[in-house]
Design a protein around this motif. Structure first.
Motif, PDB file in Angstrom:
ATOM      1  N   UNK A  22       0.860  -1.181   0.000  1.00 28.54           N
ATOM      2  CA  UNK A  22       0.000   0.000   0.000  1.00 28.54           C
ATOM      3  C   UNK A  22       0.896   1.230   0.000  1.00 28.54           C
ATOM      4  N   UNK A  23       0.817   2.038  -1.052  1.00 33.53           N
ATOM      5  CA  UNK A  23       1.623   3.260  -1.167  1.00 33.53           C
ATOM      6  C   UNK A  23       3.109   2.986  -0.924  1.00 33.53           C
ATOM      7  N   UNK A  24       3.652   1.977  -1.636  1.00 28.38           N
ATOM      8  CA  UNK A  24       5.072   1.622  -1.578  1.00 28.38           C
ATOM      9  C   UNK A  24       5.523   1.100  -0.216  1.00 28.38           C
ATOM     10  N   UNK A  25       4.574   0.701   0.638  1.00 23.54           N
ATOM     11  CA  UNK A  25       4.928   0.114   1.929  1.00 23.54           C
ATOM     12  C   UNK A  25       4.301  -1.276   2.032  1.00 23.54           C
ATOM     13  N   UNK A  26       5.044  -2.206   2.651  1.00 20.68           N
ATOM     14  CA  UNK A  26       4.511  -3.540   2.882  1.00 20.68           C
ATOM     15  C   UNK A  26       3.769  -3.561   4.215  1.00 20.68           C
ATOM     16  N   UNK A  27       2.543  -4.058   4.191  1.00 20.94           N
ATOM     17  CA  UNK A  27       1.730  -4.143   5.397  1.00 20.94           C
ATOM     18  C   UNK A  27       1.123  -5.546   5.478  1.00 20.94           C
ATOM     19  N   UNK A  28       0.605  -5.884   6.661  1.00 21.14           N
ATOM     20  CA  UNK A  28       0.002  -7.200   6.853  1.00 21.14           C
ATOM     21  C   UNK A  28      -1.510  -7.191   6.677  1.00 21.14           C
ATOM     22  N   UNK A  29      -2.109  -5.994   6.680  1.00 23.90           N
ATOM     23  CA  UNK A  29      -3.567  -5.893   6.554  1.00 23.90           C
ATOM     24  C   UNK A  29      -3.933  -4.566   5.923  1.00 23.90           C
TER      25      UNK A  29
END
Length: 209
Positions: free
Chosen positions: A95-102
């Protein structure tokens, strides 16, 4: 779906209709409360599915495709999806060049996933006090390995002392092959063993330590 009169969720569906607009899917239900007998309508609406970028890891290869999902829903690591390349498990979300878990699906740029329909490929190291025999194994994703297991692999009988997973290192407990990155072991002078992994060897290399 709760009865507006008594608040019960014990309801019977009498009729259901689906309506569609350019951006939304709507389902209209005619319901009857089993507790008080009240008949009422309820409407559920969701945004229409849209294609989202999906990158699937399958052992040493990756595949790019898309998957249709409803923007109204939420997605998290560990969720299982059915793609055009088979069943996959979500490993990360961008999401927006960031890795997230949810994340809410409408905010997602890319979904990263691993195929669950092929064997897990894990590393297996045997410490030979100066050299390391290193193997790549193809195992059933649900196969369980635990520190302390005594294993036959190739010409060695070894004891597992550390398991490295995607998130941490284990010296106790167990892990399924689907989340294991590498297993570390040392030879032991035993004749008996818990199980034999020799048939599961995909590749072997020898390294100096």
């Amino acid at each position: 779906m709760e009865c507006p009169i008594c608040g019960s969720d014990n309801v019977e569906i009498l009729n259901a209709k689906q309506k569609s607009s350019k951006k939304k899917l709507m389902e209209e239900y005619l319901l009857k409360c089993e507790d008080c007998g009240h008949v009422f309508k309820d409407i559920f609406s969701a945004k229409k599915p849209k294609p989202y970028r999906l990158i699937i890891s399958a052992q040493d290869k990756s595949y790019k495709t898309t998957i249709d999902l409803s923007p109204s829903d939420e997605l998290k690591s560990g969720d299982v999806l059915l793609s055009d390349l088979g069943q996959v498990e979500v490993t990360s979300i961008e999401v927006k060049d960031k890795r997230v878990n949810k994340a809410k699906i409408e905010d997602i740029n890319t979904i990263w996933a691993a195929s669950t329909e092929i064997p897990a490929r894990i590393g297996f190291s045997v410490d030979l006090h100066g050299e390391v025999d290193s193997y790549k194994l193809d195992l059933d994703r649900n196969f369980e390995i635990a520190p302390g297991d005594v294993v036959k692999i190739d010409k060695h009988i070894v004891k597992i002392h550390v398991i490295k997973t995607k998130d941490r290192k284990l010296t106790s407990g167990f892990a399924k092959a689907g989340i294991i990155k590498r297993v570390y072991s040392k030879p032991v002078k035993f004749n008996n063993f818990d199980y034999d992994l020799t048939k599961d060897i995909f590749k072997k290399t020898k390294k100096s330590s």
